[in-house]
Motif scaffolding. Sequence first.
Motif, short mmCIF file in Angstrom:
data_model
loop_
_atom_site.label_atom_id
_atom_site.label_comp_id
_atom_site.label_asym_id
_atom_site.label_seq_id
_atom_site.Cartn_x
_atom_site.Cartn_y
_atom_site.Cartn_z
N ARG A 85 0.83 -1.21 0.00
CA ARG A 85 0.00 0.00 0.00
C ARG A 85 0.86 1.26 0.00
O ARG A 85 0.56 2.22 -0.72
CB ARG A 85 -0.94 0.01 1.21
N CYS A 122 -3.64 -3.88 1.35
CA CYS A 122 -5.02 -3.82 0.86
C CYS A 122 -5.71 -5.17 0.96
O CYS A 122 -6.60 -5.49 0.17
CB CYS A 122 -5.06 -3.32 -0.58
N LEU A 142 -7.42 4.81 0.23
CA LEU A 142 -6.43 3.79 0.58
C LEU A 142 -5.76 4.10 1.92
O LEU A 142 -5.55 3.20 2.74
CB LEU A 142 -5.37 3.70 -0.52
N ASN A 177 -8.29 3.45 4.73
CA ASN A 177 -8.99 2.15 4.66
C ASN A 177 -10.50 2.30 4.52
O ASN A 177 -11.25 1.34 4.74
CB ASN A 177 -8.67 1.29 5.89
#
Length: 546
Positions: free
Chosen positions: A359, A490, A421, A424
């Motif tokens: 990520r 992810c 991202l 979350n």
Amino acid sequence: MFLRGAWRVGGRLGADSLGCCTGRADMLQGSFKWQRLRKIYAQNVSGLQNSADGAEAGSSSPSFFMATISQMVTEIIGPKEAGLKKPTIPEGKTRHLCDVYRSLSPEDKATFLRVISQQFGTDHDEVLKAAEGLPQAKEKSEGALLKAEERLQAALVPRYHDLFVQIGRLEGGVKYLVDMRADTLDLLTTVKDSSVSAELRSFSSCLREMLSHWFSAGLLHLQRITWESSCDILQKISEYEAVHPMRNWTDLKRRVGPNRRCFIFTHSTMPREPVVVLHTALTNQISDNIQTIVATALPDEEDADDINTAIFYSITSTQKGLQGVELGNYLIKRVVRELQAEFPKMTQFSSLSPIPGFRDWLVGEINKVLSSTESSSSDDSGVDGPTSTPPALLTSAELEKVAEIAGKEDALPLVTLKKLLQTNQWMGAESMVEMLRDPLMRLCARYLYLEKRRGYAVNPVANFHLRNGAVLWRLNWQADTNPRGISQSCGIMVNYRYFLGDTMRNSQRYMEEQHIEASQQVIDLAQAAGGVDAGGVDTPAGKSNL
């Protein structure tokens, strides 16, 4: 500050610490004048109560402390002029040096390590002098040349190597050196001076080479951990677990119980200290998510006829000081032999591995694209010429869909994706999870298969398994839905599969040619991400089931 730290033991300061040293008076006689050290220590303590006296004492403390270190080490390894003739060292002096180091504050340990690395390293003048004598020795005779080479080899060995040897002979000395190297690695992250950093790196490398010999595969002991193992070992297994932390004793009991195996390597000098830990699940297929391994209730008994697969789902090196020392690959090979002997029908061996750093890498790539876009829009110079444009991450249609689902159609889609991202938040909407599946799987394949550092996989877990000869076999969507798994990768996990007949060839090709053996799934995903010529990529020969 230095001398106060030198006498701090377990957070206690004062008479108890001095009493400990007084009890060792028999081995200090004839050595350095420790009474003087105690006197200056007392001056420092009183100096805390009197600012004037404190300033005077404090000004001499650092230099005296460094001189003390130098004197102690010289008494152990002998003066520089001794050359190849090493003195006979009373064990007490070496042990006392270790005791003093353990009692130091972190700041004083840093000074200790700097002094040793700077004052007891390789003598460059001696190396040059020995090297200059080689041509003349070669003209004389073979024997003269061998002697000259011996002198050069001796000159290249730093003096602190002899200190490591002396410490390694003590009971508990190897563990002491492991901890000292861990302190050195920590110190290296804070040092900004390039010359000091170079000296510390050389110090650490010398120590690593010695530890590599002491922790070679033949000197490590394989041990299976069960619920009947000693409590202190079980406690350490729980505390050391870094990949999938254990929540409670019930969780620990499940991971060492039926249909699970936990193996550790120990060393004879650290018999009750796990050096590396490997957790394995016994299944009938290659697992595609961690939830079924660590959170699913298991039967009380094993059915050997139903077990044909071993999943290595967590491997942890417990000692930071052994960083860079090959241990995990030996453990996996030993465990494979153990499991094959116990389960004759076992034919499949694979990891289920996290992808730490994916990520963060992806957010960095998004920043590159955003920066490139800003530069392009603001460049009105009209100068023609090639420009470096980062590869596209998502298609236009995918970006529009991200903005639509997020309700941020007025913002830049990549900015919206980056925020989703980093927080979350994308996991909170099922439609967003499904929409991001294809692009994130593509980008993860690109990260594992294409992104390199010095020719090798940039991801450390990938590099570890590929060096061992595994195949980059399968990416698994939503394989780790814990917050940590989402933040790291992810939620994607990867299987590195070990085809036992091919591991040596795969490892050799990776190490010598930087070739990554991968399945068709990974290659197709990486190709979809851009940058892979399918016609120029080798797939595992004879592995149609990939």
